[in-house]
Design a protein around this motif. Structure first.
Motif, PDB file in Angstrom:
ATOM      1  N   PHE A 415       7.852   2.015  12.392  1.00 44.58           N
ATOM      2  CA  PHE A 415       7.479   2.542  11.083  1.00 44.58           C
ATOM      3  C   PHE A 415       8.215   3.847  10.779  1.00 44.58           C
ATOM      4  N   GLU A 416       8.414   4.688  11.783  1.00 43.02           N
ATOM      5  CA  GLU A 416       9.121   5.949  11.547  1.00 43.02           C
ATOM      6  C   GLU A 416      10.548   5.701  11.102  1.00 43.02           C
ATOM      7  N   VAL A 417      11.223   4.772  11.742  1.00 39.19           N
ATOM      8  CA  VAL A 417      12.604   4.476  11.352  1.00 39.19           C
ATOM      9  C   VAL A 417      12.647   3.879   9.952  1.00 39.19           C
ATOM     10  N   PHE A 418      11.731   2.977   9.674  1.00 39.90           N
ATOM     11  CA  PHE A 418      11.692   2.395   8.331  1.00 39.90           C
ATOM     12  C   PHE A 418      11.408   3.468   7.284  1.00 39.90           C
ATOM     13  N   ALA A 419      10.469   4.377   7.586  1.00 45.14           N
ATOM     14  CA  ALA A 419      10.155   5.439   6.639  1.00 45.14           C
ATOM     15  C   ALA A 419      11.352   6.354   6.427  1.00 45.14           C
ATOM     16  N   SER A 420      12.071   6.672   7.497  1.00 43.13           N
ATOM     17  CA  SER A 420      13.235   7.550   7.349  1.00 43.13           C
ATOM     18  C   SER A 420      14.327   6.878   6.530  1.00 43.13           C
ATOM     19  N   LEU A 421      14.519   5.575   6.721  1.00 37.01           N
ATOM     20  CA  LEU A 421      15.499   4.860   5.908  1.00 37.01           C
ATOM     21  C   LEU A 421      15.102   4.861   4.436  1.00 37.01           C
ATOM     22  N   SER A 422      13.813   4.737   4.174  1.00 31.47           N
ATOM     23  CA  SER A 422      13.349   4.753   2.789  1.00 31.47           C
ATOM     24  C   SER A 422      13.534   6.123   2.158  1.00 31.47           C
ATOM     25  N   LEU A 423      13.406   7.182   2.966  1.00 34.10           N
ATOM     26  CA  LEU A 423      13.611   8.524   2.432  1.00 34.10           C
ATOM     27  C   LEU A 423      15.085   8.801   2.180  1.00 34.10           C
ATOM     28  N   LEU A 424      15.948   8.349   3.093  1.00 38.77           N
ATOM     29  CA  LEU A 424      17.365   8.648   2.966  1.00 38.77           C
ATOM     30  C   LEU A 424      18.020   7.845   1.847  1.00 38.77           C
ATOM     31  N   ALA A 425      17.609   6.609   1.698  1.00 35.92           N
ATOM     32  CA  ALA A 425      18.208   5.744   0.690  1.00 35.92           C
ATOM     33  C   ALA A 425      17.242   5.564  -0.482  1.00 35.92           C
ATOM     34  N   ASP A 426      17.772   5.152  -1.592  1.00 34.36           N
ATOM     35  CA  ASP A 426      16.954   4.876  -2.774  1.00 34.36           C
ATOM     36  C   ASP A 426      16.421   3.457  -2.654  1.00 34.36           C
ATOM     37  N   SER A 427      15.159   3.335  -2.278  1.00 39.49           N
ATOM     38  CA  SER A 427      14.557   2.012  -2.056  1.00 39.49           C
ATOM     39  C   SER A 427      13.499   1.693  -3.099  1.00 39.49           C
ATOM     40  N   ASP A 428      13.602   2.286  -4.278  1.00 42.47           N
ATOM     41  CA  ASP A 428      12.644   2.017  -5.363  1.00 42.47           C
ATOM     42  C   ASP A 428      11.213   2.327  -4.944  1.00 42.47           C
ATOM     43  N   ALA A 429      11.027   3.498  -4.291  1.00 41.88           N
ATOM     44  CA  ALA A 429       9.687   3.967  -3.903  1.00 41.88           C
ATOM     45  C   ALA A 429       8.939   2.913  -3.092  1.00 41.88           C
ATOM     46  N   MET A 430       9.623   2.321  -2.131  1.00 39.31           N
ATOM     47  CA  MET A 430       9.013   1.251  -1.351  1.00 39.31           C
ATOM     48  C   MET A 430       7.842   1.756  -0.516  1.00 39.31           C
ATOM     49  N   LEU A 431       8.003   2.912   0.114  1.00 41.38           N
ATOM     50  CA  LEU A 431       6.912   3.468   0.921  1.00 41.38           C
ATOM     51  C   LEU A 431       5.700   3.772   0.055  1.00 41.38           C
ATOM     52  N   GLU A 432       5.924   4.356  -1.106  1.00 42.03           N
ATOM     53  CA  GLU A 432       4.822   4.689  -1.999  1.00 42.03           C
ATOM     54  C   GLU A 432       4.063   3.442  -2.434  1.00 42.03           C
ATOM     55  N   ARG A 433       4.776   2.368  -2.653  1.00 39.06           N
ATOM     56  CA  ARG A 433       4.117   1.123  -3.028  1.00 39.06           C
ATOM     57  C   ARG A 433       3.337   0.534  -1.852  1.00 39.06           C
ATOM     58  N   MET A 434       3.900   0.649  -0.649  1.00 36.97           N
ATOM     59  CA  MET A 434       3.226   0.097   0.535  1.00 36.97           C
ATOM     60  C   MET A 434       1.888   0.778   0.784  1.00 36.97           C
ATOM     61  N   ILE A 435       1.815   2.083   0.527  1.00 35.18           N
ATOM     62  CA  ILE A 435       0.566   2.813   0.746  1.00 35.18           C
ATOM     63  C   ILE A 435      -0.548   2.239  -0.128  1.00 35.18           C
ATOM     64  N   CYS A 436      -0.187   1.707  -1.299  1.00 35.01           N
ATOM     65  CA  CYS A 436      -1.180   1.219  -2.260  1.00 35.01           C
ATOM     66  C   CYS A 436      -1.583  -0.231  -2.031  1.00 35.01           C
ATOM     67  N   LEU A 437      -1.102  -0.854  -0.970  1.00 32.60           N
ATOM     68  CA  LEU A 437      -1.471  -2.230  -0.676  1.00 32.60           C
ATOM     69  C   LEU A 437      -2.790  -2.280   0.089  1.00 32.60           C
ATOM     70  N   GLN A 438      -3.584  -3.289  -0.188  1.00 34.47           N
ATOM     71  CA  GLN A 438      -4.789  -3.576   0.592  1.00 34.47           C
ATOM     72  C   GLN A 438      -4.440  -4.690   1.573  1.00 34.47           C
ATOM     73  N   PRO A 439      -4.345  -4.388   2.883  1.00 33.59           N
ATOM     74  CA  PRO A 439      -3.932  -5.424   3.847  1.00 33.59           C
ATOM     75  C   PRO A 439      -4.905  -6.598   3.862  1.00 33.59           C
ATOM     76  N   MET A 440      -4.373  -7.760   4.176  1.00 31.77           N
ATOM     77  CA  MET A 440      -5.209  -8.949   4.293  1.00 31.77           C
ATOM     78  C   MET A 440      -6.078  -8.881   5.541  1.00 31.77           C
ATOM     79  N   LYS A 441      -5.531  -8.286   6.621  1.00 32.67           N
ATOM     80  CA  LYS A 441      -6.236  -8.167   7.881  1.00 32.67           C
ATOM     81  C   LYS A 441      -6.264  -6.708   8.307  1.00 32.67           C
ATOM     82  N   ARG A 442      -7.197  -6.394   9.183  1.00 30.01           N
ATOM     83  CA  ARG A 442      -7.382  -5.006   9.603  1.00 30.01           C
ATOM     84  C   ARG A 442      -6.167  -4.481  10.367  1.00 30.01           C
ATOM     85  N   ASN A 443      -5.616  -5.282  11.267  1.00 33.15           N
ATOM     86  CA  ASN A 443      -4.478  -4.859  12.088  1.00 33.15           C
ATOM     87  C   ASN A 443      -3.170  -5.444  11.578  1.00 33.15           C
TER      88      ASN A 443
END
Length: 713
Positions: A415-443
């Motif tokens: 997750f850290e590497v994915f987050a850093s890639l999202s910060l360095l590159a323009d990924s259309d606010a992908m991390l911000e959108r992921m935070i707003c998801l309700q997971p289907m399962k707890r884990n």
């Protein structure tokens, strides 16, 4: 609440029980005795942790669930009001429990008692009349303050929810703005982890194989870097003892491609870290050839499928610059096999329905957005077999398809590497959108972006920004731009509102106010033996007997501009009971949220309008709730929103102490329910609800927060 800036890692301090601790225990005993605590919490031990609140006051406390008090800004023990069935069950959670409070005035309770006696079947007529007479005279004698039930009341925070006063004290591990890093302007200490640097992909290679020794002379004379091909293979088919045959296949492929140089991983990598630059080497190659090998019992297609199941072969096929869209497959003792790119995609890849979108994107026949590219690429990479050299190998493979690069190291999580890639590159606010998801399962892992509401990432429009990656704590990010509101769990609070009096309500108030006076005058006149005194006495008696209905009529009516509150309850109960305890009577003002949580249900009424339904009346919801209760991984909660007068049933592992608005989707606001781990000053996502879009205007801004997707046990 958090670690100070001088601490490199969360330090757990074990202290002896001091006089202050003993005093706290005595206070806790009194709290349990009168508040209704259900017993000693299972986590209370001698280990204490450092706690610092938003006003920098430091304490040492046992680890438990706490919330940020709006009274003094301190961190108080979380007390959750719950239904009787939950209260009477064993307290195996990390928070205190209390029974649901009843805020209705005593006069309204008496009126409801009279009405309940009349409406309840099985009660004799005599008892009903007795209740009516006793209740009416109690209300008249008590001289109820009607003015308290009429008119506009003062509000503690008019028109706004209670604020959430969180404060982040620590540094980020990696930030969008380098000024916020703790080691800015000084040499980075060896023990400090660097998430990444904004660098472009490499344009050259360091080692290359030659088809003949005479080609070295041309390179030594300083001529332009020659054309080369890449020979792709999997190590399972070519162990070390077969590398000689692999080199021979590379020389054959280079000659047939019309070049004199080829690159193969077994001979041309200076070190193992260069595997993370394979995508760059492929980009500079004229073509990509494939080498397969088996024991003779497997066909070429089976060997190719084994080749296509590996992670690092995906970017080699996607980025191959084969001008004729043909892949030549070489195998020892067999003639070369030629497959088109679409044949390879259809016959070799088991996930061709997903990965074909990547192929068409890199062939410029289908343009994916930056967001779609990252999502589909993650799905394709995680669908393949992998032998992880570093924990974030999948993300490093994804990095090869993007513009920027980060340093590959074993110290970073996926997750850290994915987050850093999202910060360095323009990924259309992908991390911000992921935070707003309700997971289907707890884990649910972060790379599985299934939403319990059925929405896609591109359906969510975030209103926040990820500004950095959390320091010391894995899998956390720092986010700014939230608007939020605190949830009140320990009890209900008075909900102030504006009362607009109708003619009927004014008349009821006049009768209620004057009935006692008329009755008293009638009694006095009867003592003087005035015959018409019985008429006055009759009207006074009639007003007394009608007092319960009159009082309910006065206290009822529409709630104009109610003070916004978020009340929390653990467990399930009828909304009529909740409304009676908050407003004094059940007038049907509270409604079930039609689509506020995955447990919400709705149906059209007789006129075709949307009507929220009681979720527990649906068998599938009952089954899901019973399964949640039996596993013990999550709890059932109810959220009462007095702004829109709706009640939402939802599931979460811990009671969220606040809801933060992260974006919008489908005309509704995405509200992230968070709990607080005060030992590290980190908020964790417990659930995501859909709220009315107007709540954002009456929620206050929240300072930047450190938030994690899943809380550690």
């Amino acid at each position: 609440m958090i670690a100070d800036s001088n601490r490199q890692a969360p330090t757990y301090v074990k202290l002896g029980l001091s006089a202050e601790t003993n005093l706290d225990n005595r206070r806790l005993y009194i709290w349990q005795r009168f508040w209704g605590h259900t017993g000693e919490l299972p986590h209370r031990q001698g280990v204490q942790y450092r706690m610092i609140d938003p006003f920098y006051r430091v304490r040492f406390r046992n680890k438990d669930e706490r919330y940020i008090s709006n009274w003094d800004g301190g961190l108080k023990e979380l007390v959750v009001q719950c239904v009787d069935s939950v209260f009477d069950s064993p307290n195996d959670v990390h928070w205190n429990r209390a029974r649901i409070t009843d805020l209705s005035p005593f006069s309204l309770r008496v009126a409801e008692w009279c009405q309940w006696g009349i409406e309840r079947p099985g009660i004799s007529k005599r008892r009903r009349i007795l209740r009516r007479v006793v209740g009416g005279f109690l209300l008249i004698i008590a001289n109820v303050d009607i003015s308290a039930l009429l008119g506009e009341k003062n509000q503690s925070s008019p028109g706004f929810y209670e604020g959430f006063h969180y404060r982040l004290h620590g540094y980020p591990e990696f930030s969008r703005n380098q000024m916020e890093l703790h080691d800015r302007g000084s040499q980075r200490a060896p023990h400090v982890r660097s998430i990444g640097v904004r660098t472009l992909f490499s344009l050259g290679i360091f080692f290359i194989c030659l088809t003949s020794p005479s080609q070295w002379d041309a390179m030594a004379r300083g001529e332009p870097f020659p054309e080369y091909i890449v020979l792709a293979y999997v190590q399972a088919q070519f162990p070390k003892e077969m590398q000689g045959q692999l080199i021979q296949l590379g020389m054959q492929a280079a000659r047939e491609a019309g070049v004199h140089h080829f690159w193969v991983a077994c001979s041309c990598m200076a070190n193992t870290d260069e595997i993370y630059h394979i995508s760059d080497f492929v980009r500079g190659a004229k073509a990509v050839a494939i080498a397969i090998n088996g024991d003779g019992t497997q066909g070429s297609l089976a060997l190719l499928k084994q080749f296509g199941e590996r992670v690092w072969t995906l970017p080699e096929i996607l980025l191959a610059a084969n001008s004729d869209n043909m892949f030549r497959i070489y195998s020892p003792g067999r003639p070369p096999l030629v497959l088109t790119r679409h044949q390879f995609m259809r016959d070799v890849w088991s996930d061709s329905h997903i990965s074909r979108q990547l192929v068409e994107h890199f062939q410029n026949s289908l343009q994916l957005s930056r967001l779609q590219l990252s999502v589909i690429a993650l799905q394709s990479f995680y669908a393949r077999d992998r032998t992880l050299y570093y924990p974030a190998d999948i993300e490093y493979a994804l990095m090869g398809l993007l513009l920027c690069r980060v340093e590959a190291t074993k110290n970073h999580t996926a997750f850290e590497v994915f987050a850093s890639l999202s910060l360095l590159a323009d990924s259309d606010a992908m991390l911000e959108r992921m935070i707003c998801l309700q997971p289907m399962k707890r884990n649910q892992p972060y790379h599985i972006m299934d939403d319990a509401y059925g929405a896609k990432l591109y359906d969510i429009y975030p209103s926040i920004q990820v500004s950095g990656i959390g320091k010391e704590l894995r899998n956390t990010v720092i986010i700014d731009g939230f608007r939020g509101a605190k949830v009140r769990w320990k009890s209900f609070a008075p909900v102030n509102s504006v009362k607009r009096l109708s003619i009927a309500r004014r008349a009821a108030a006049m009768v209620m106010t004057n009935s006692s006076i008329v009755f008293l005058i009638g009694v006095i006149l009867v003592a003087f033996k005035k015959w018409w005194a019985f008429i006055i006495l009759f009207f006074g008696l009639a007003g007394s007997l009608a007092a319960p209905e009159l009082l309910i009529k006065i206290a009822g009516g529409k709630k104009w501009q109610p003070q916004p509150w978020l009340f929390g309850i653990e467990g399930y109960c009828e909304i009529g009971e909740i409304e009676s305890k908050i407003f004094g009577s059940n007038q049907g003002h509270l409604r079930w949220s039609p689509w506020g949580s995955p447990l919400s249900r709705h149906k059209p009424d007789e006129f075709g309008n949307v009507q929220g339904c009681d979720p527990m009346k649906y068998p599938e919801v009952q089954e899901k709730v019973n399964r949640i209760r039996s596993t013990g991984e999550s709890q059932i909660f109810m959220l009462v929103d007095t702004h829109v007068m709706e009640v939402t049933l939802f599931a979460a592992e811990r009671p969220p102490i606040a809801f933060l608005l992260g974006g919008s989707e489908g005309g509704m606001a995405r509200a992230i329910g968070v709990s607080l781990d005060w030992t590290t000053n980190t908020l964790y996502r417990e659930c995501v609800l859909r709220m009315d879009s107007t709540v954002g205007d009456i929620m206050g801004p929240v300072r930047r927060v450190r938030i994690g997707l899943r809380r550690r046990n």
